[in-house]
Design an enzyme around this catalytic site. Structure first.
Site, PDB file in Angstrom:
ATOM      1  N   CYS A  65     -11.326  -0.375   7.458  1.00  0.00           N
ATOM      2  CA  CYS A  65     -10.838   0.923   7.914  1.00  0.00           C
ATOM      3  C   CYS A  65     -11.481   2.070   7.146  1.00  0.00           C
ATOM      4  CB  CYS A  65      -9.320   0.988   7.792  1.00  0.00           C
ATOM      5  SG  CYS A  65      -8.679   0.568   6.149  1.00  0.00           S
ATOM      6  N   GLU A 106       0.819  -1.215   0.000  1.00  0.00           N
ATOM      7  CA  GLU A 106       0.000   0.000   0.000  1.00  0.00           C
ATOM      8  C   GLU A 106       0.856   1.268   0.000  1.00  0.00           C
ATOM      9  OE1 GLU A 106      -3.984  -1.471   2.276  1.00  0.00           O
ATOM     10  OE2 GLU A 106      -2.296  -0.993   3.575  1.00  0.00           O
TER      11      GLU A 106
END
Length: 659
Positions: A414, A321
């Site tokens: 999230c 990421e």
């Protein structure tokens, strides 16, 4: 930064939460902050963002408790509290943060539109969080239930302080929104516990370490701002300065390769980097630390000039990421996590307040309308974790968190509650004051207000932005005995604008703009009107040639909106063989019937297919390669990027080849 306990007494948590007239938003600067601007008050009454916030208020946030129940987050808290039996549910050690981010979103929503039902859910979940907390203040259901109470043995992956940070932010939001101390008490006990455990070797505390996912740092600064307890600010400073010293193995992924003060480029996991930089900016604001400020300004410029997608999205790699290399900005493999867009907005707002420069709000605008808003469906029920700039024809998708198809919820959830909390608090990112006037950063229909040395000023606004470029402002409250400055941000993308102020008319040739601001200073009277007209002609955008993924391509933009093609809108199917004809003009077409009401851009193009019988897709160049008539002519309908993936599954692309 030295670790000393301040002699400043801690305010009573039950004291009035709107102290000194400061707006009770996510960022409320301390009284001695070294900032050019301070957040002002704003309200959104109708228009574009009112609609997006209504979906958040009436769909996204209300469904939160049921989703947290079905995913097991609330069950885990009951297990930790000893009021239920069973096994821990969830795949990650940070699932508690889904609860905390939802609580923060609900708190900001209660501040605007309190309802008995939402209040009851919030009180019930806060009570559950308090019951799960251990006597010394520690709280993390994964370690309490799965790891047998083992603490701080895996700082790289454990996310214990990351969870603490989101708990603190939820608690501050709840206290500012309602004045109630219950969750703030929980957060302070956890923060006090952390303060007793972490510190440099000279402090005598048992652990010299940082969390693998920054977050607690900016939360601790806000806890200092809420309570006046200096040791929370000092603890945040300690954590920020210990990254980059090998405490987590020296990896860029978790911001441990180089100290932030020495860094010259953003790197590693995008959300981790941005949360750390938000904290560094908070510290520079509160302490006047010039070195931290210089680092933040340097790294923001490095990020925007070499590692930011056209949509404001951040993150080049699905693997880890992370940001990737300079100018490594792929399309179909763009990561652009929704949480990274949110973190970008949070950091840029802090930079805007610290410096007073409008470019930070330029990036906020671009990110809000594009890279962020694409993360939630128009109905507020489905989500994107990643936000690619292209989905190829025939794309097959197995689903999951990294899917290019909208999902009801995620294993790593999230992003959804993160979207909820930003939308619920959005009015706190719209305007500011410097004591000499009011600055309008983002244009909405509603009201902007501030106090100038204790004297209120207020301006109402009417606009159909971003579909139309006119913003009409009317002065409602103003001191009659002194001039003040109304500052209007002229967006970075805007090339032509006009402003009418009373009988005076200025345009882009004679209205001076400094640091991105058009400043109108005068003695105002109630009823005075200012009309700002921003040119919204559609435009074609090209990237720096070092962005290899889009060389030879253009993108369509209009105002703050990035546009894309979706397969469903094209009369003859897929998108991979479409070439845009840049010699033909772009046309604007309002479509109130489409995607909740949008303005589309219509363009001309053609399809270039491999001739029948050919089996090899490579060939020598030919003189007519750039001829606009080469191939089958097609009319192309482009929609705002934020609205893609709200109809049938199919291909999509932002960047369009021109030859």
């Amino acid at each position: 930064m030295p670790r000393t306990r301040s002699a400043v007494p801690s305010p009573d948590p039950s004291a009035p939460f709107e102290r000194a007239g400061a707006p009770a938003g996510p960022v409320r600067l301390g009284p001695d902050a070294h900032a050019a601007l301070r957040p002002a008050r704003a309200a959104v009454s109708t228009g574009f963002w009112h609609g997006r916030r209504a979906a958040n208020a009436h769909t996204s946030i209300p469904q939160g408790p049921d989703l947290l129940e079905s995913a097991g987050n609330l069950h885990n808290l009951r297990l930790a509290a000893g009021t239920a039996a069973g096994e821990f549910q969830g795949a990650y050690p940070f699932v508690d943060t889904d609860v905390y981010k939802w609580l923060e979103a609900a708190a900001w929503q209660l501040a605007q539109e309190p309802t008995d039902d939402l209040s009851a859910h919030v009180e019930r979940i806060i009570a559950l969080v308090a019951e799960a907390q251990q006597p010394d203040g520690y709280l993390n259901t994964w370690f309490q239930l799965v790891k047998g109470g083992e603490r701080y043995q895996d700082l790289r992956w454990g996310h214990e302080l990351y969870c603490a940070g989101h708990l603190i932010q939820a608690a501050v939001a709840h206290h500012r929104a309602t004045g109630r101390p219950e969750l703030l008490d929980v957060a302070r006990r956890f923060a006090d516990h952390v303060d007793s455990v972490f510190g440099p070797p000279s402090s005598g505390r048992p652990i010299d370490g940082v969390d693998g996912h920054p977050e607690v740092e900016t939360a601790l600064v806000e806890l200092y701002r809420e309570t006046g307890e200096r040791r929370y600010l000092d603890l945040a400073g300690y954590f920020v300065d210990r990254f980059g010293h090998g405490l987590l193995g020296g990896e860029a992924y978790c911001q441990d390769r180089v100290p932030l003060r020495e860094a010259t480029d953003v790197e590693g996991h995008a959300v981790r980097q941005l949360y750390l930089l938000a904290a560094a900016t908070d510290l520079a604001t509160e302490t006047g630390d010039a070195e931290l400020r210089a680092a933040a300004e340097r790294l923001w410029r490095a990020m925007t000039s070499t590692k930011t997608h056209l949509t404001g999205g951040l993150g080049a790699h699905h693997d880890q990421e992370d940001f990737g290399d300079p100018f490594e900005l792929p399309n179909e493999r763009a990561y652009c996590e929704t949480c990274a867009a949110i973190a970008s907005v949070q950091w840029s707002w802090r930079m805007a307040l610290l410096t007073g420069e409008a470019r930070y709000s330029d990036l906020i605008e671009r990110t809000l309308y594009n890279g962020f808003l694409a993360g939630v469906s128009l109905d507020g029920e489905r989500w994107l974790y990643v936000n690619p700039l292209q989905v190829r024809d025939g794309h097959t998708d197995t689903g999951g968190d990294q899917s290019a198809r909208r999902t009801r919820w995620f294993r790593c959830a999230c992003c959804p509650p993160n979207v909820m909390r930003l939308l619920a608090s959005l009015e706190h990112y719209l305007s500011s004051s410097d004591g000499q006037g009011l600055q309008i950063h983002q244009y909405v229909t509603g009201r902007y207000a501030a106090d100038l040395d204790g004297t209120p000023v207020a301006v109402s606004a009417e606009t159909d932005y971003p579909w139309h470029g006119a913003i009409s402002l009317t002065v409602e409250e103003t001191p009659l005995d002194r001039p003040w400055t109304l500052s209007l941000r002229i967006p970075q993308w805007c090339r032509e604008y006009r402003v009418r102020c009373g009988t005076e008319v200025y345009d882009h040739t004679d209205a001076p703009v400094t640091d991105g601001w058009l400043r109108l200073e005068r003695s105002w009277a109630p009823g005075d009107r200012v009309v700002l007209e921003l040119g919204l002609e559609p435009r074609l955008t090209v990237a720096d040639p070092r962005v290899d993924a889009v060389r030879g391509c253009v993108a369509v933009e209009r105002g703050p909106l990035v546009y894309c093609l979706e397969e469903v809108d094209q009369p003859t199917g897929g998108l991979d063989d479409i070439v845009l004809d840049i010699t033909r003009p772009l046309a604007v077409k309002p479509r109130p019937d489409l995607l909740g009401g949008v303005t589309t851009v219509v363009a001309a193009g053609h399809r270039r297919r491999l001739p029948d019988g050919d089996w090899w897709p490579y060939r020598p160049t030919s003189p007519d390669d750039d001829a606009p008539q080469h191939g089958e002519p097609v009319e192309l309908t482009a929609i705002p990027y934020y609205a893609w993936a709200n109809r049938q599954d199919g291909s999509m692309r932002v960047w369009l080849p021109t030859s």
